[in-house]
Design a protein around this motif. Structure first.
Motif, PDB file in Angstrom:
ATOM      1  N   LEU A 119      26.434   9.122  -7.791  1.00 15.93           N
ATOM      2  CA  LEU A 119      25.541   7.903  -8.061  1.00 15.93           C
ATOM      3  C   LEU A 119      25.872   6.683  -7.157  1.00 15.93           C
ATOM      4  CD1 LEU A 119      25.279   8.140 -11.960  1.00 15.93           C
ATOM      5  CD2 LEU A 119      23.775   9.312 -10.158  1.00 15.93           C
ATOM      6  N   ASP A 120      27.156   6.331  -6.832  1.00 20.19           N
ATOM      7  CA  ASP A 120      27.467   5.328  -6.038  1.00 20.19           C
ATOM      8  C   ASP A 120      27.055   5.544  -4.525  1.00 20.19           C
ATOM      9  OD1 ASP A 120      28.825   3.717  -8.189  1.00 20.19           O
ATOM     10  OD2 ASP A 120      30.805   4.663  -7.403  1.00 20.19           O
ATOM     11  N   MET A 149      23.518   4.808  -4.707  1.00 23.18           N
ATOM     12  CA  MET A 149      23.156   3.309  -4.854  1.00 23.18           C
ATOM     13  C   MET A 149      23.317   2.786  -3.695  1.00 23.18           C
ATOM     14  SD  MET A 149      22.003   2.447  -7.826  1.00 23.18           S
ATOM     15  CE  MET A 149      22.370   0.528  -7.364  1.00 23.18           C
ATOM     16  N   PHE A 206      20.015   3.063  -1.795  1.00 22.40           N
ATOM     17  CA  PHE A 206      19.222   2.126  -2.486  1.00 22.40           C
ATOM     18  C   PHE A 206      19.112   0.907  -2.021  1.00 22.40           C
ATOM     19  CE2 PHE A 206      18.424  -0.805  -5.963  1.00 22.40           C
ATOM     20  CZ  PHE A 206      17.201  -0.518  -6.352  1.00 22.40           C
ATOM     21  N   ARG A 207      20.169   0.343  -1.759  1.00 23.29           N
ATOM     22  CA  ARG A 207      20.496  -0.939  -1.091  1.00 23.29           C
ATOM     23  C   ARG A 207      19.748  -1.124   0.129  1.00 23.29           C
ATOM     24  NH1 ARG A 207      26.001  -0.216  -2.792  1.00 23.29           N
ATOM     25  NH2 ARG A 207      26.378  -0.708  -4.847  1.00 23.29           N
ATOM     26  N   LYS A 215      12.295  -1.863  -3.081  1.00 19.54           N
ATOM     27  CA  LYS A 215      12.722  -1.402  -4.293  1.00 19.54           C
ATOM     28  C   LYS A 215      11.916  -0.965  -5.434  1.00 19.54           C
ATOM     29  CE  LYS A 215      17.633  -3.231  -3.043  1.00 19.54           C
ATOM     30  NZ  LYS A 215      17.110  -3.779  -1.648  1.00 19.54           N
ATOM     31  N   LEU A 235      23.740   5.272 -14.094  1.00 17.95           N
ATOM     32  CA  LEU A 235      22.970   4.810 -12.939  1.00 17.95           C
ATOM     33  C   LEU A 235      21.941   3.711 -13.273  1.00 17.95           C
ATOM     34  CD1 LEU A 235      21.995   5.396 -10.159  1.00 17.95           C
ATOM     35  CD2 LEU A 235      20.115   6.883 -10.886  1.00 17.95           C
ATOM     36  N   LYS A 257      24.084   0.775 -13.013  1.00 16.09           N
ATOM     37  CA  LYS A 257      24.370   0.247 -11.590  1.00 16.09           C
ATOM     38  C   LYS A 257      22.916  -0.591 -11.129  1.00 16.09           C
ATOM     39  CE  LYS A 257      27.350   4.443 -10.739  1.00 16.09           C
ATOM     40  NZ  LYS A 257      28.449   3.656 -10.613  1.00 16.09           N
ATOM     41  N   LEU A 258      21.694  -0.093 -11.415  1.00 17.44           N
ATOM     42  CA  LEU A 258      20.566  -0.395 -10.901  1.00 17.44           C
ATOM     43  C   LEU A 258      20.522  -2.048 -11.706  1.00 17.44           C
ATOM     44  CD1 LEU A 258      18.407   2.419 -11.450  1.00 17.44           C
ATOM     45  CD2 LEU A 258      18.675   1.365  -9.370  1.00 17.44           C
ATOM     46  N   GLU A 298      22.622  -4.259  -9.837  1.00 12.22           N
ATOM     47  CA  GLU A 298      22.310  -4.442  -8.390  1.00 12.22           C
ATOM     48  C   GLU A 298      21.004  -5.508  -8.433  1.00 12.22           C
ATOM     49  OE1 GLU A 298      22.737  -4.186  -4.245  1.00 12.22           O
ATOM     50  OE2 GLU A 298      24.016  -3.316  -6.031  1.00 12.22           O
ATOM     51  N   CYS A 299      19.928  -5.403  -9.633  1.00 15.16           N
ATOM     52  CA  CYS A 299      18.760  -5.838  -9.188  1.00 15.16           C
ATOM     53  C   CYS A 299      18.280  -6.607 -10.631  1.00 15.16           C
ATOM     54  CB  CYS A 299      17.588  -4.924  -9.096  1.00 15.16           C
ATOM     55  SG  CYS A 299      17.757  -4.045  -7.800  1.00 15.16           S
ATOM     56  N   THR A 327      15.529  -3.308 -15.055  1.00 13.18           N
ATOM     57  CA  THR A 327      15.618  -1.879 -15.723  1.00 13.18           C
ATOM     58  C   THR A 327      15.306  -1.979 -17.334  1.00 13.18           C
ATOM     59  OG1 THR A 327      17.874  -2.769 -16.304  1.00 13.18           O
ATOM     60  CG2 THR A 327      17.953  -1.482 -14.317  1.00 13.18           C
TER      61      THR A 327
END
Length: 475
Positions: free
Chosen positions: A145-146, A149, A152-153, A158, A187, A190-191, A194-195, A200
């Motif tokens: 998952l990392d 991500m 994803f970055r 996005k 996950l 993590k999203l 990040e965002c 989410t």
């Protein structure tokens, strides 16, 4: 001496920098790094050649039609490439930050050359969280998952990833196919990190709906358990309109046996909640049917709601034409053809027979119950024939929806900026809006201009009388 020969050493045909990278010669790369750092432009040369090579190989990967056929394999290849270069930078280039930055900018450059990268990364996650993580440890799941991500970055769009991820997550949750709730939630955390929460909130709302639906069903069975008797069992997920991907409401005519229990649930739900409306999403449901074939062979068929509607017609008929099935079930044409294709044309799952036999379904076909159907399994899952990735028209449709969703976000950013600054020129507005929204997507300057025009029409802003490029905020 190093300075005189470094260009030749880097570009040597069979033993230069590119060959060392391809053949993963970490010790030789380390020696080159150690030597070249002694001269002023030595590391810049290595970095420039490496960056150029990564960008070129990335572009080739993204234009290779064979690679793009399988999105999961495509993303896995990207992850393998990233691992390889990370290892080179860590072990040969002493974890040099400038090399790491060059690698990141190269990946960001070529991943965004393909407009379908957000969809492919979401499909990769879907594949792993649907079936691909059984038998691995929690640490391995977190590591994967990392890595996802990290890709994803690099995405500039996005919000497109979010659109696809929401669709794929919805299918996993509704079909009960998610391999692990913990992995799904990990996950999303993590999203969120990040965002932000906004990104989410709807995904978290989907999980809340699933939990609430379980409690609702317990209440329904507790109050209506004795009424149902030997009739069909019903399990309903009540989805909040705003949280789930918007689906066009497609209705079909449910069999009488199912309609009865659906009506009981409707009365129960609306009796316990005021001011709500229920609309059945028959295109998203599944059913387990007990079927008896020739020689008394029994199977339990796991099918979609549409497939159930079709199969239950054969309780009262041995042979039905396509037109008859369409008329009775009222299933939309596109869905009905896919549904019949999976019931009659897939080897090992053909519980119906088609006349004349061919791969495609046409309006003149006739369907018969396949009395000779056999399977070594008692439970048989009959999937619906569907492509893993979206077709080009579907992709265009998703893009249009994303573009529509972006308009209010761009307008909100413009209003926020103008409220704070009161007066600002066009170029500065474009720069500020881009800066505010780049964590979700890169807004097109032409679209920003159109949104400014729209805000002027609705009297949020006005143009300066002396300078057309200057805008004022209207309080």
């Amino acid at each position: 001496m190093i300075e005189s020969h470094m260009h030749r050493l880097v570009q040597m045909e069979n033993s230069g920098l590119i060959n060392m990278i391809v053949d993963e010669k970490y010790e030789d790369l380390g020696r080159m790094y150690y030597l070249f750092r002694r001269v002023s432009n030595g590391l810049v040369l290595i970095r420039d050649v490496m960056t150029s090579y990564i960008r070129d190989t990335g572009k080739q990967l993204l234009t290779d039609p064979e690679r793009l056929k399988d999105p999961v394999d495509f993303v896995q290849h990207l992850l393998d490439l990233k691992d390889k270069y990370d290892k080179i930078i860590t072990s040969a280039f002493r974890n040099d930050k400038t090399f790491q930055n060059a690698l990141n900018s190269s990946f960001e450059y070529f991943i965004n050359l393909n407009s379908r990268s957000p969809e492919f990364i979401s499909l990769f996650v879907d594949d792993k969280l649907r079936k691909g993580l059984r038998g691995v440890t929690e640490e391995d799941v977190e590591l994967l998952l990392d890595k996802v991500m990290m890709l994803f970055r690099y995405l500039q769009e996005k919000d497109v990833f979010e659109k696809y991820y929401k669709q794929h997550l919805a299918k996993r949750l509704l079909s009960g196919k998610s391999v692990s709730d913990d992995a799904e939630r990990s996950l999303i955390v993590k999203l969120k990190t990040e965002c932000g929460y906004q990104f989410t909130s709807k995904l978290e709302g989907m999980f809340t709906d699933m939990k609430t639906s379980q409690d609702t069903m317990q209440g329904f069975h507790a109050s209506h358990g004795s009424d149902i008797g030997d009739g069909p069992m019903l399990s309903v997920q009540v989805l909040t309109t705003g949280s789930w991907p918007t689906q066009p409401i497609t209705t079909c005519k449910l069999p009488a046996e199912i309609l009865g229990i659906c009506e009981k649930f409707r009365n129960y739900y609306l009796g316990t909640h005021t001011g709500r409306r229920l609309s059945w999403q028959t295109n998203m449901g599944t059913a387990d049917l007990k079927a008896t074939f020739g020689k008394g062979q029994k199977h339990e068929l796991n099918v979609s709601t549409y497939q159930m509607c079709v199969l239950m017609l054969f309780n009262d008929a041995d042979r039905l034409s396509y037109k008859e099935i369409e008329q009775v079930t009222e299933i939309p044409t596109f869905d009905l053809k896919r549904c019949l294709q999976s019931l009659a044309c897939v080897k090992g799952k053909n519980v119906l027979r088609k006349e004349p036999m061919s791969k495609d379904i046409v309006d003149t076909d006739t369907f018969l119950f396949n009395d000779k159907y056999t399977s070594k399994f008692f439970k048989v899952k009959i999937g619906t024939v569907a492509a893993q990735r979206e077709s080009e028209p579907e992709n265009q449709e998703t893009r249009q929806r994303v573009e529509e969703d972006r308009k209010p976000q761009i307008e909100a950013a413009i209003v926020r900026i103008m409220k704070a600054r009161r007066v600002l020129d066009h170029n500065n507005i474009v720069a500020e809006v881009t800066k505010q929204l780049q964590s979700r997507f890169l807004p097109n300057p032409v679209v920003i201009k159109k949104r400014i025009e729209s805000l002027i029409e609705r009297e949020f802003l006005e143009r300066d009388k002396g300078d057309r490029k200057l805008y004022r905020y209207l309080a």
